[in-house]
Scaffold this active site. Structure first.
Site, short mmCIF file in Angstrom:
data_model
loop_
_atom_site.label_atom_id
_atom_site.label_comp_id
_atom_site.label_asym_id
_atom_site.label_seq_id
_atom_site.Cartn_x
_atom_site.Cartn_y
_atom_site.Cartn_z
N SER A 159 107.16 -7.08 11.73
CA SER A 159 107.79 -6.96 10.48
C SER A 159 106.91 -7.42 9.45
O SER A 159 105.55 -7.00 9.31
CB SER A 159 109.18 -7.42 10.58
OG SER A 159 109.93 -6.97 9.23
N ASP A 254 113.20 3.38 12.70
CA ASP A 254 112.81 2.26 11.65
C ASP A 254 112.45 3.09 10.31
O ASP A 254 111.42 3.98 10.23
CB ASP A 254 111.90 1.66 12.07
CG ASP A 254 111.53 0.35 11.29
OD1 ASP A 254 111.77 0.02 10.23
OD2 ASP A 254 110.70 -0.55 11.85
N HIS A 284 114.69 -1.08 13.90
CA HIS A 284 113.82 -2.26 13.58
C HIS A 284 114.51 -3.18 14.23
O HIS A 284 115.75 -3.50 14.14
CB HIS A 284 113.53 -2.37 11.93
CG HIS A 284 112.75 -3.21 11.46
ND1 HIS A 284 111.58 -3.02 11.44
CD2 HIS A 284 113.00 -4.70 11.18
CE1 HIS A 284 110.65 -4.11 10.84
NE2 HIS A 284 111.68 -5.18 10.65
#
Length: 314
Positions: A159, A254, A284
């Site tokens: 991320s 995502d 995600h």
């Protein structure tokens, strides 16, 4: 393919709780929320050894947690992989991402070194980048005593930690001080100045939404920061041709998917050996909730194989 049934159940349960907008959360609540989510990883994997130490940087001491994969003796010289945890650069700790690092170490065969970089808003942009660069230099300089193969030292993150890894990798490459063998970017945020198709179509209801990203940016960046700065949006770097071999993994559902894919495509076009994989039906942070989303176990094996492939001679 359709959204994974387990991921769908998780999202439906989350929506039924009617959580407040991320913009309404304090930093402490944001941090607690991420820690809660990552508590769904389930039982952490056993590794051969876990060691924690501090490295010294011009900005102060940073904690580093080193994971030796199963089947490897702690004094064996093996590939090393620095890891920067996700959390929007405002949340996440060595502890929240401990299970992820264990799984990555076993899957890749690398000694994973998770770096406890400074977080915003206590330390705003570019403090995390300074810490990341300092950590790379220190670990490279001490590779022998850390039982790392200096010629096979890579960098990774998930991320926003993957964003940080990409920026640090580009900086190290441009400076020519610490050649890195590879980079692995897991569900990265690569362009905070763009509006991609996946950001539009998956803007709400898929765990990471616009409000979450805006919350974190509000605390990470100064009001006059330019989001198109390549140190914030690494997809916008002027030149990526000299970067090391790269693995980029994204998730189909995502909102960050398209920018991760665009980065992989840009690297390929620049002649960088690149492997790209989009995990079907996933959201995600799916990889951090293995206890709820069984596919995460399959994904870690694929991550490991892709990292190992970059370490093999061409």
């Amino acid at each position: 393919m359709p959204l994974d049934p387990r991921a769908r159940r998780f999202l439906e349960t989350l929506a039924a709780m009617n959580p407040p907008s991320a913009l309404a959360l304090s930093v402490e609540e944001r941090r607690a929320g991420l820690a809660h989510l990552l508590g769904f990883f389930g039982e952490a994997d056993e590794v051969a050894a876990v060691d924690q130490f501090e490295l010294t940087t011009p900005q102060g001491a940073l904690a580093v947690r080193a994971y030796t994969p199963l089947g490897v003796n702690v004094v064996d010289r093996v590939p090393g992989m620095l890891f920067f945890h996700g959390g929007g650069l405002v949340a996440g700790t060595l502890d929240t991402h401990d299970p992820i690092c264990r799984a990555l170490s076993n899957a890749s065969g690398c000694r994973v070194l998770s770096v406890g970089y400074r977080l915003a808003p206590e330390h705003r942009f570019p403090a995390a980048i300074a810490d990341g660069c300092a950590a790379v230099k220190w670990i490279a300089a001490h590779a022998e005593e850390l039982y790392l193969d200096r010629e096979r030292l890579g960098i990774s993150g998930d991320s926003a930690g993957a964003t940080l890894a990409a920026v640090v990798c580009h900086t190290m490459t441009a400076q020519g001080q610490v050649p890195l063998a590879f980079q692995f970017l897991l569900c990265p945020i690569m362009d905070l100045a763009a509006e991609t198709d996946s950001r539009r179509s998956l803007a709400q209801g898929y765990l990471v939404d616009r409000d979450t990203l805006e919350h974190d940016l509000k605390h990470y960046l100064a009001p006059d920061s330019e989001r198109a700065d390549p140190r914030i949006s690494p997809l916008r770097a002027a030149d990526v041709s000299g970067l090391p071999p790269t693995v980029v993994h994204t998730a189909e559902f995502d909102p960050l998917r398209d920018e991760g894919q665009a980065y992989a495509e840009r690297l390929r076009e620049a002649g960088v050996r690149t492997r790209y994989r989009c995990h079907p039906g996933m959201i995600h942070l799916f990889y951090g909730m293995r206890g709820l989303i069984a596919y995460a176990g399959v994904a870690f094996a694929q991550m490991g194989e892709d990292i190992r492939s970059l370490l093999r001679p061409v």
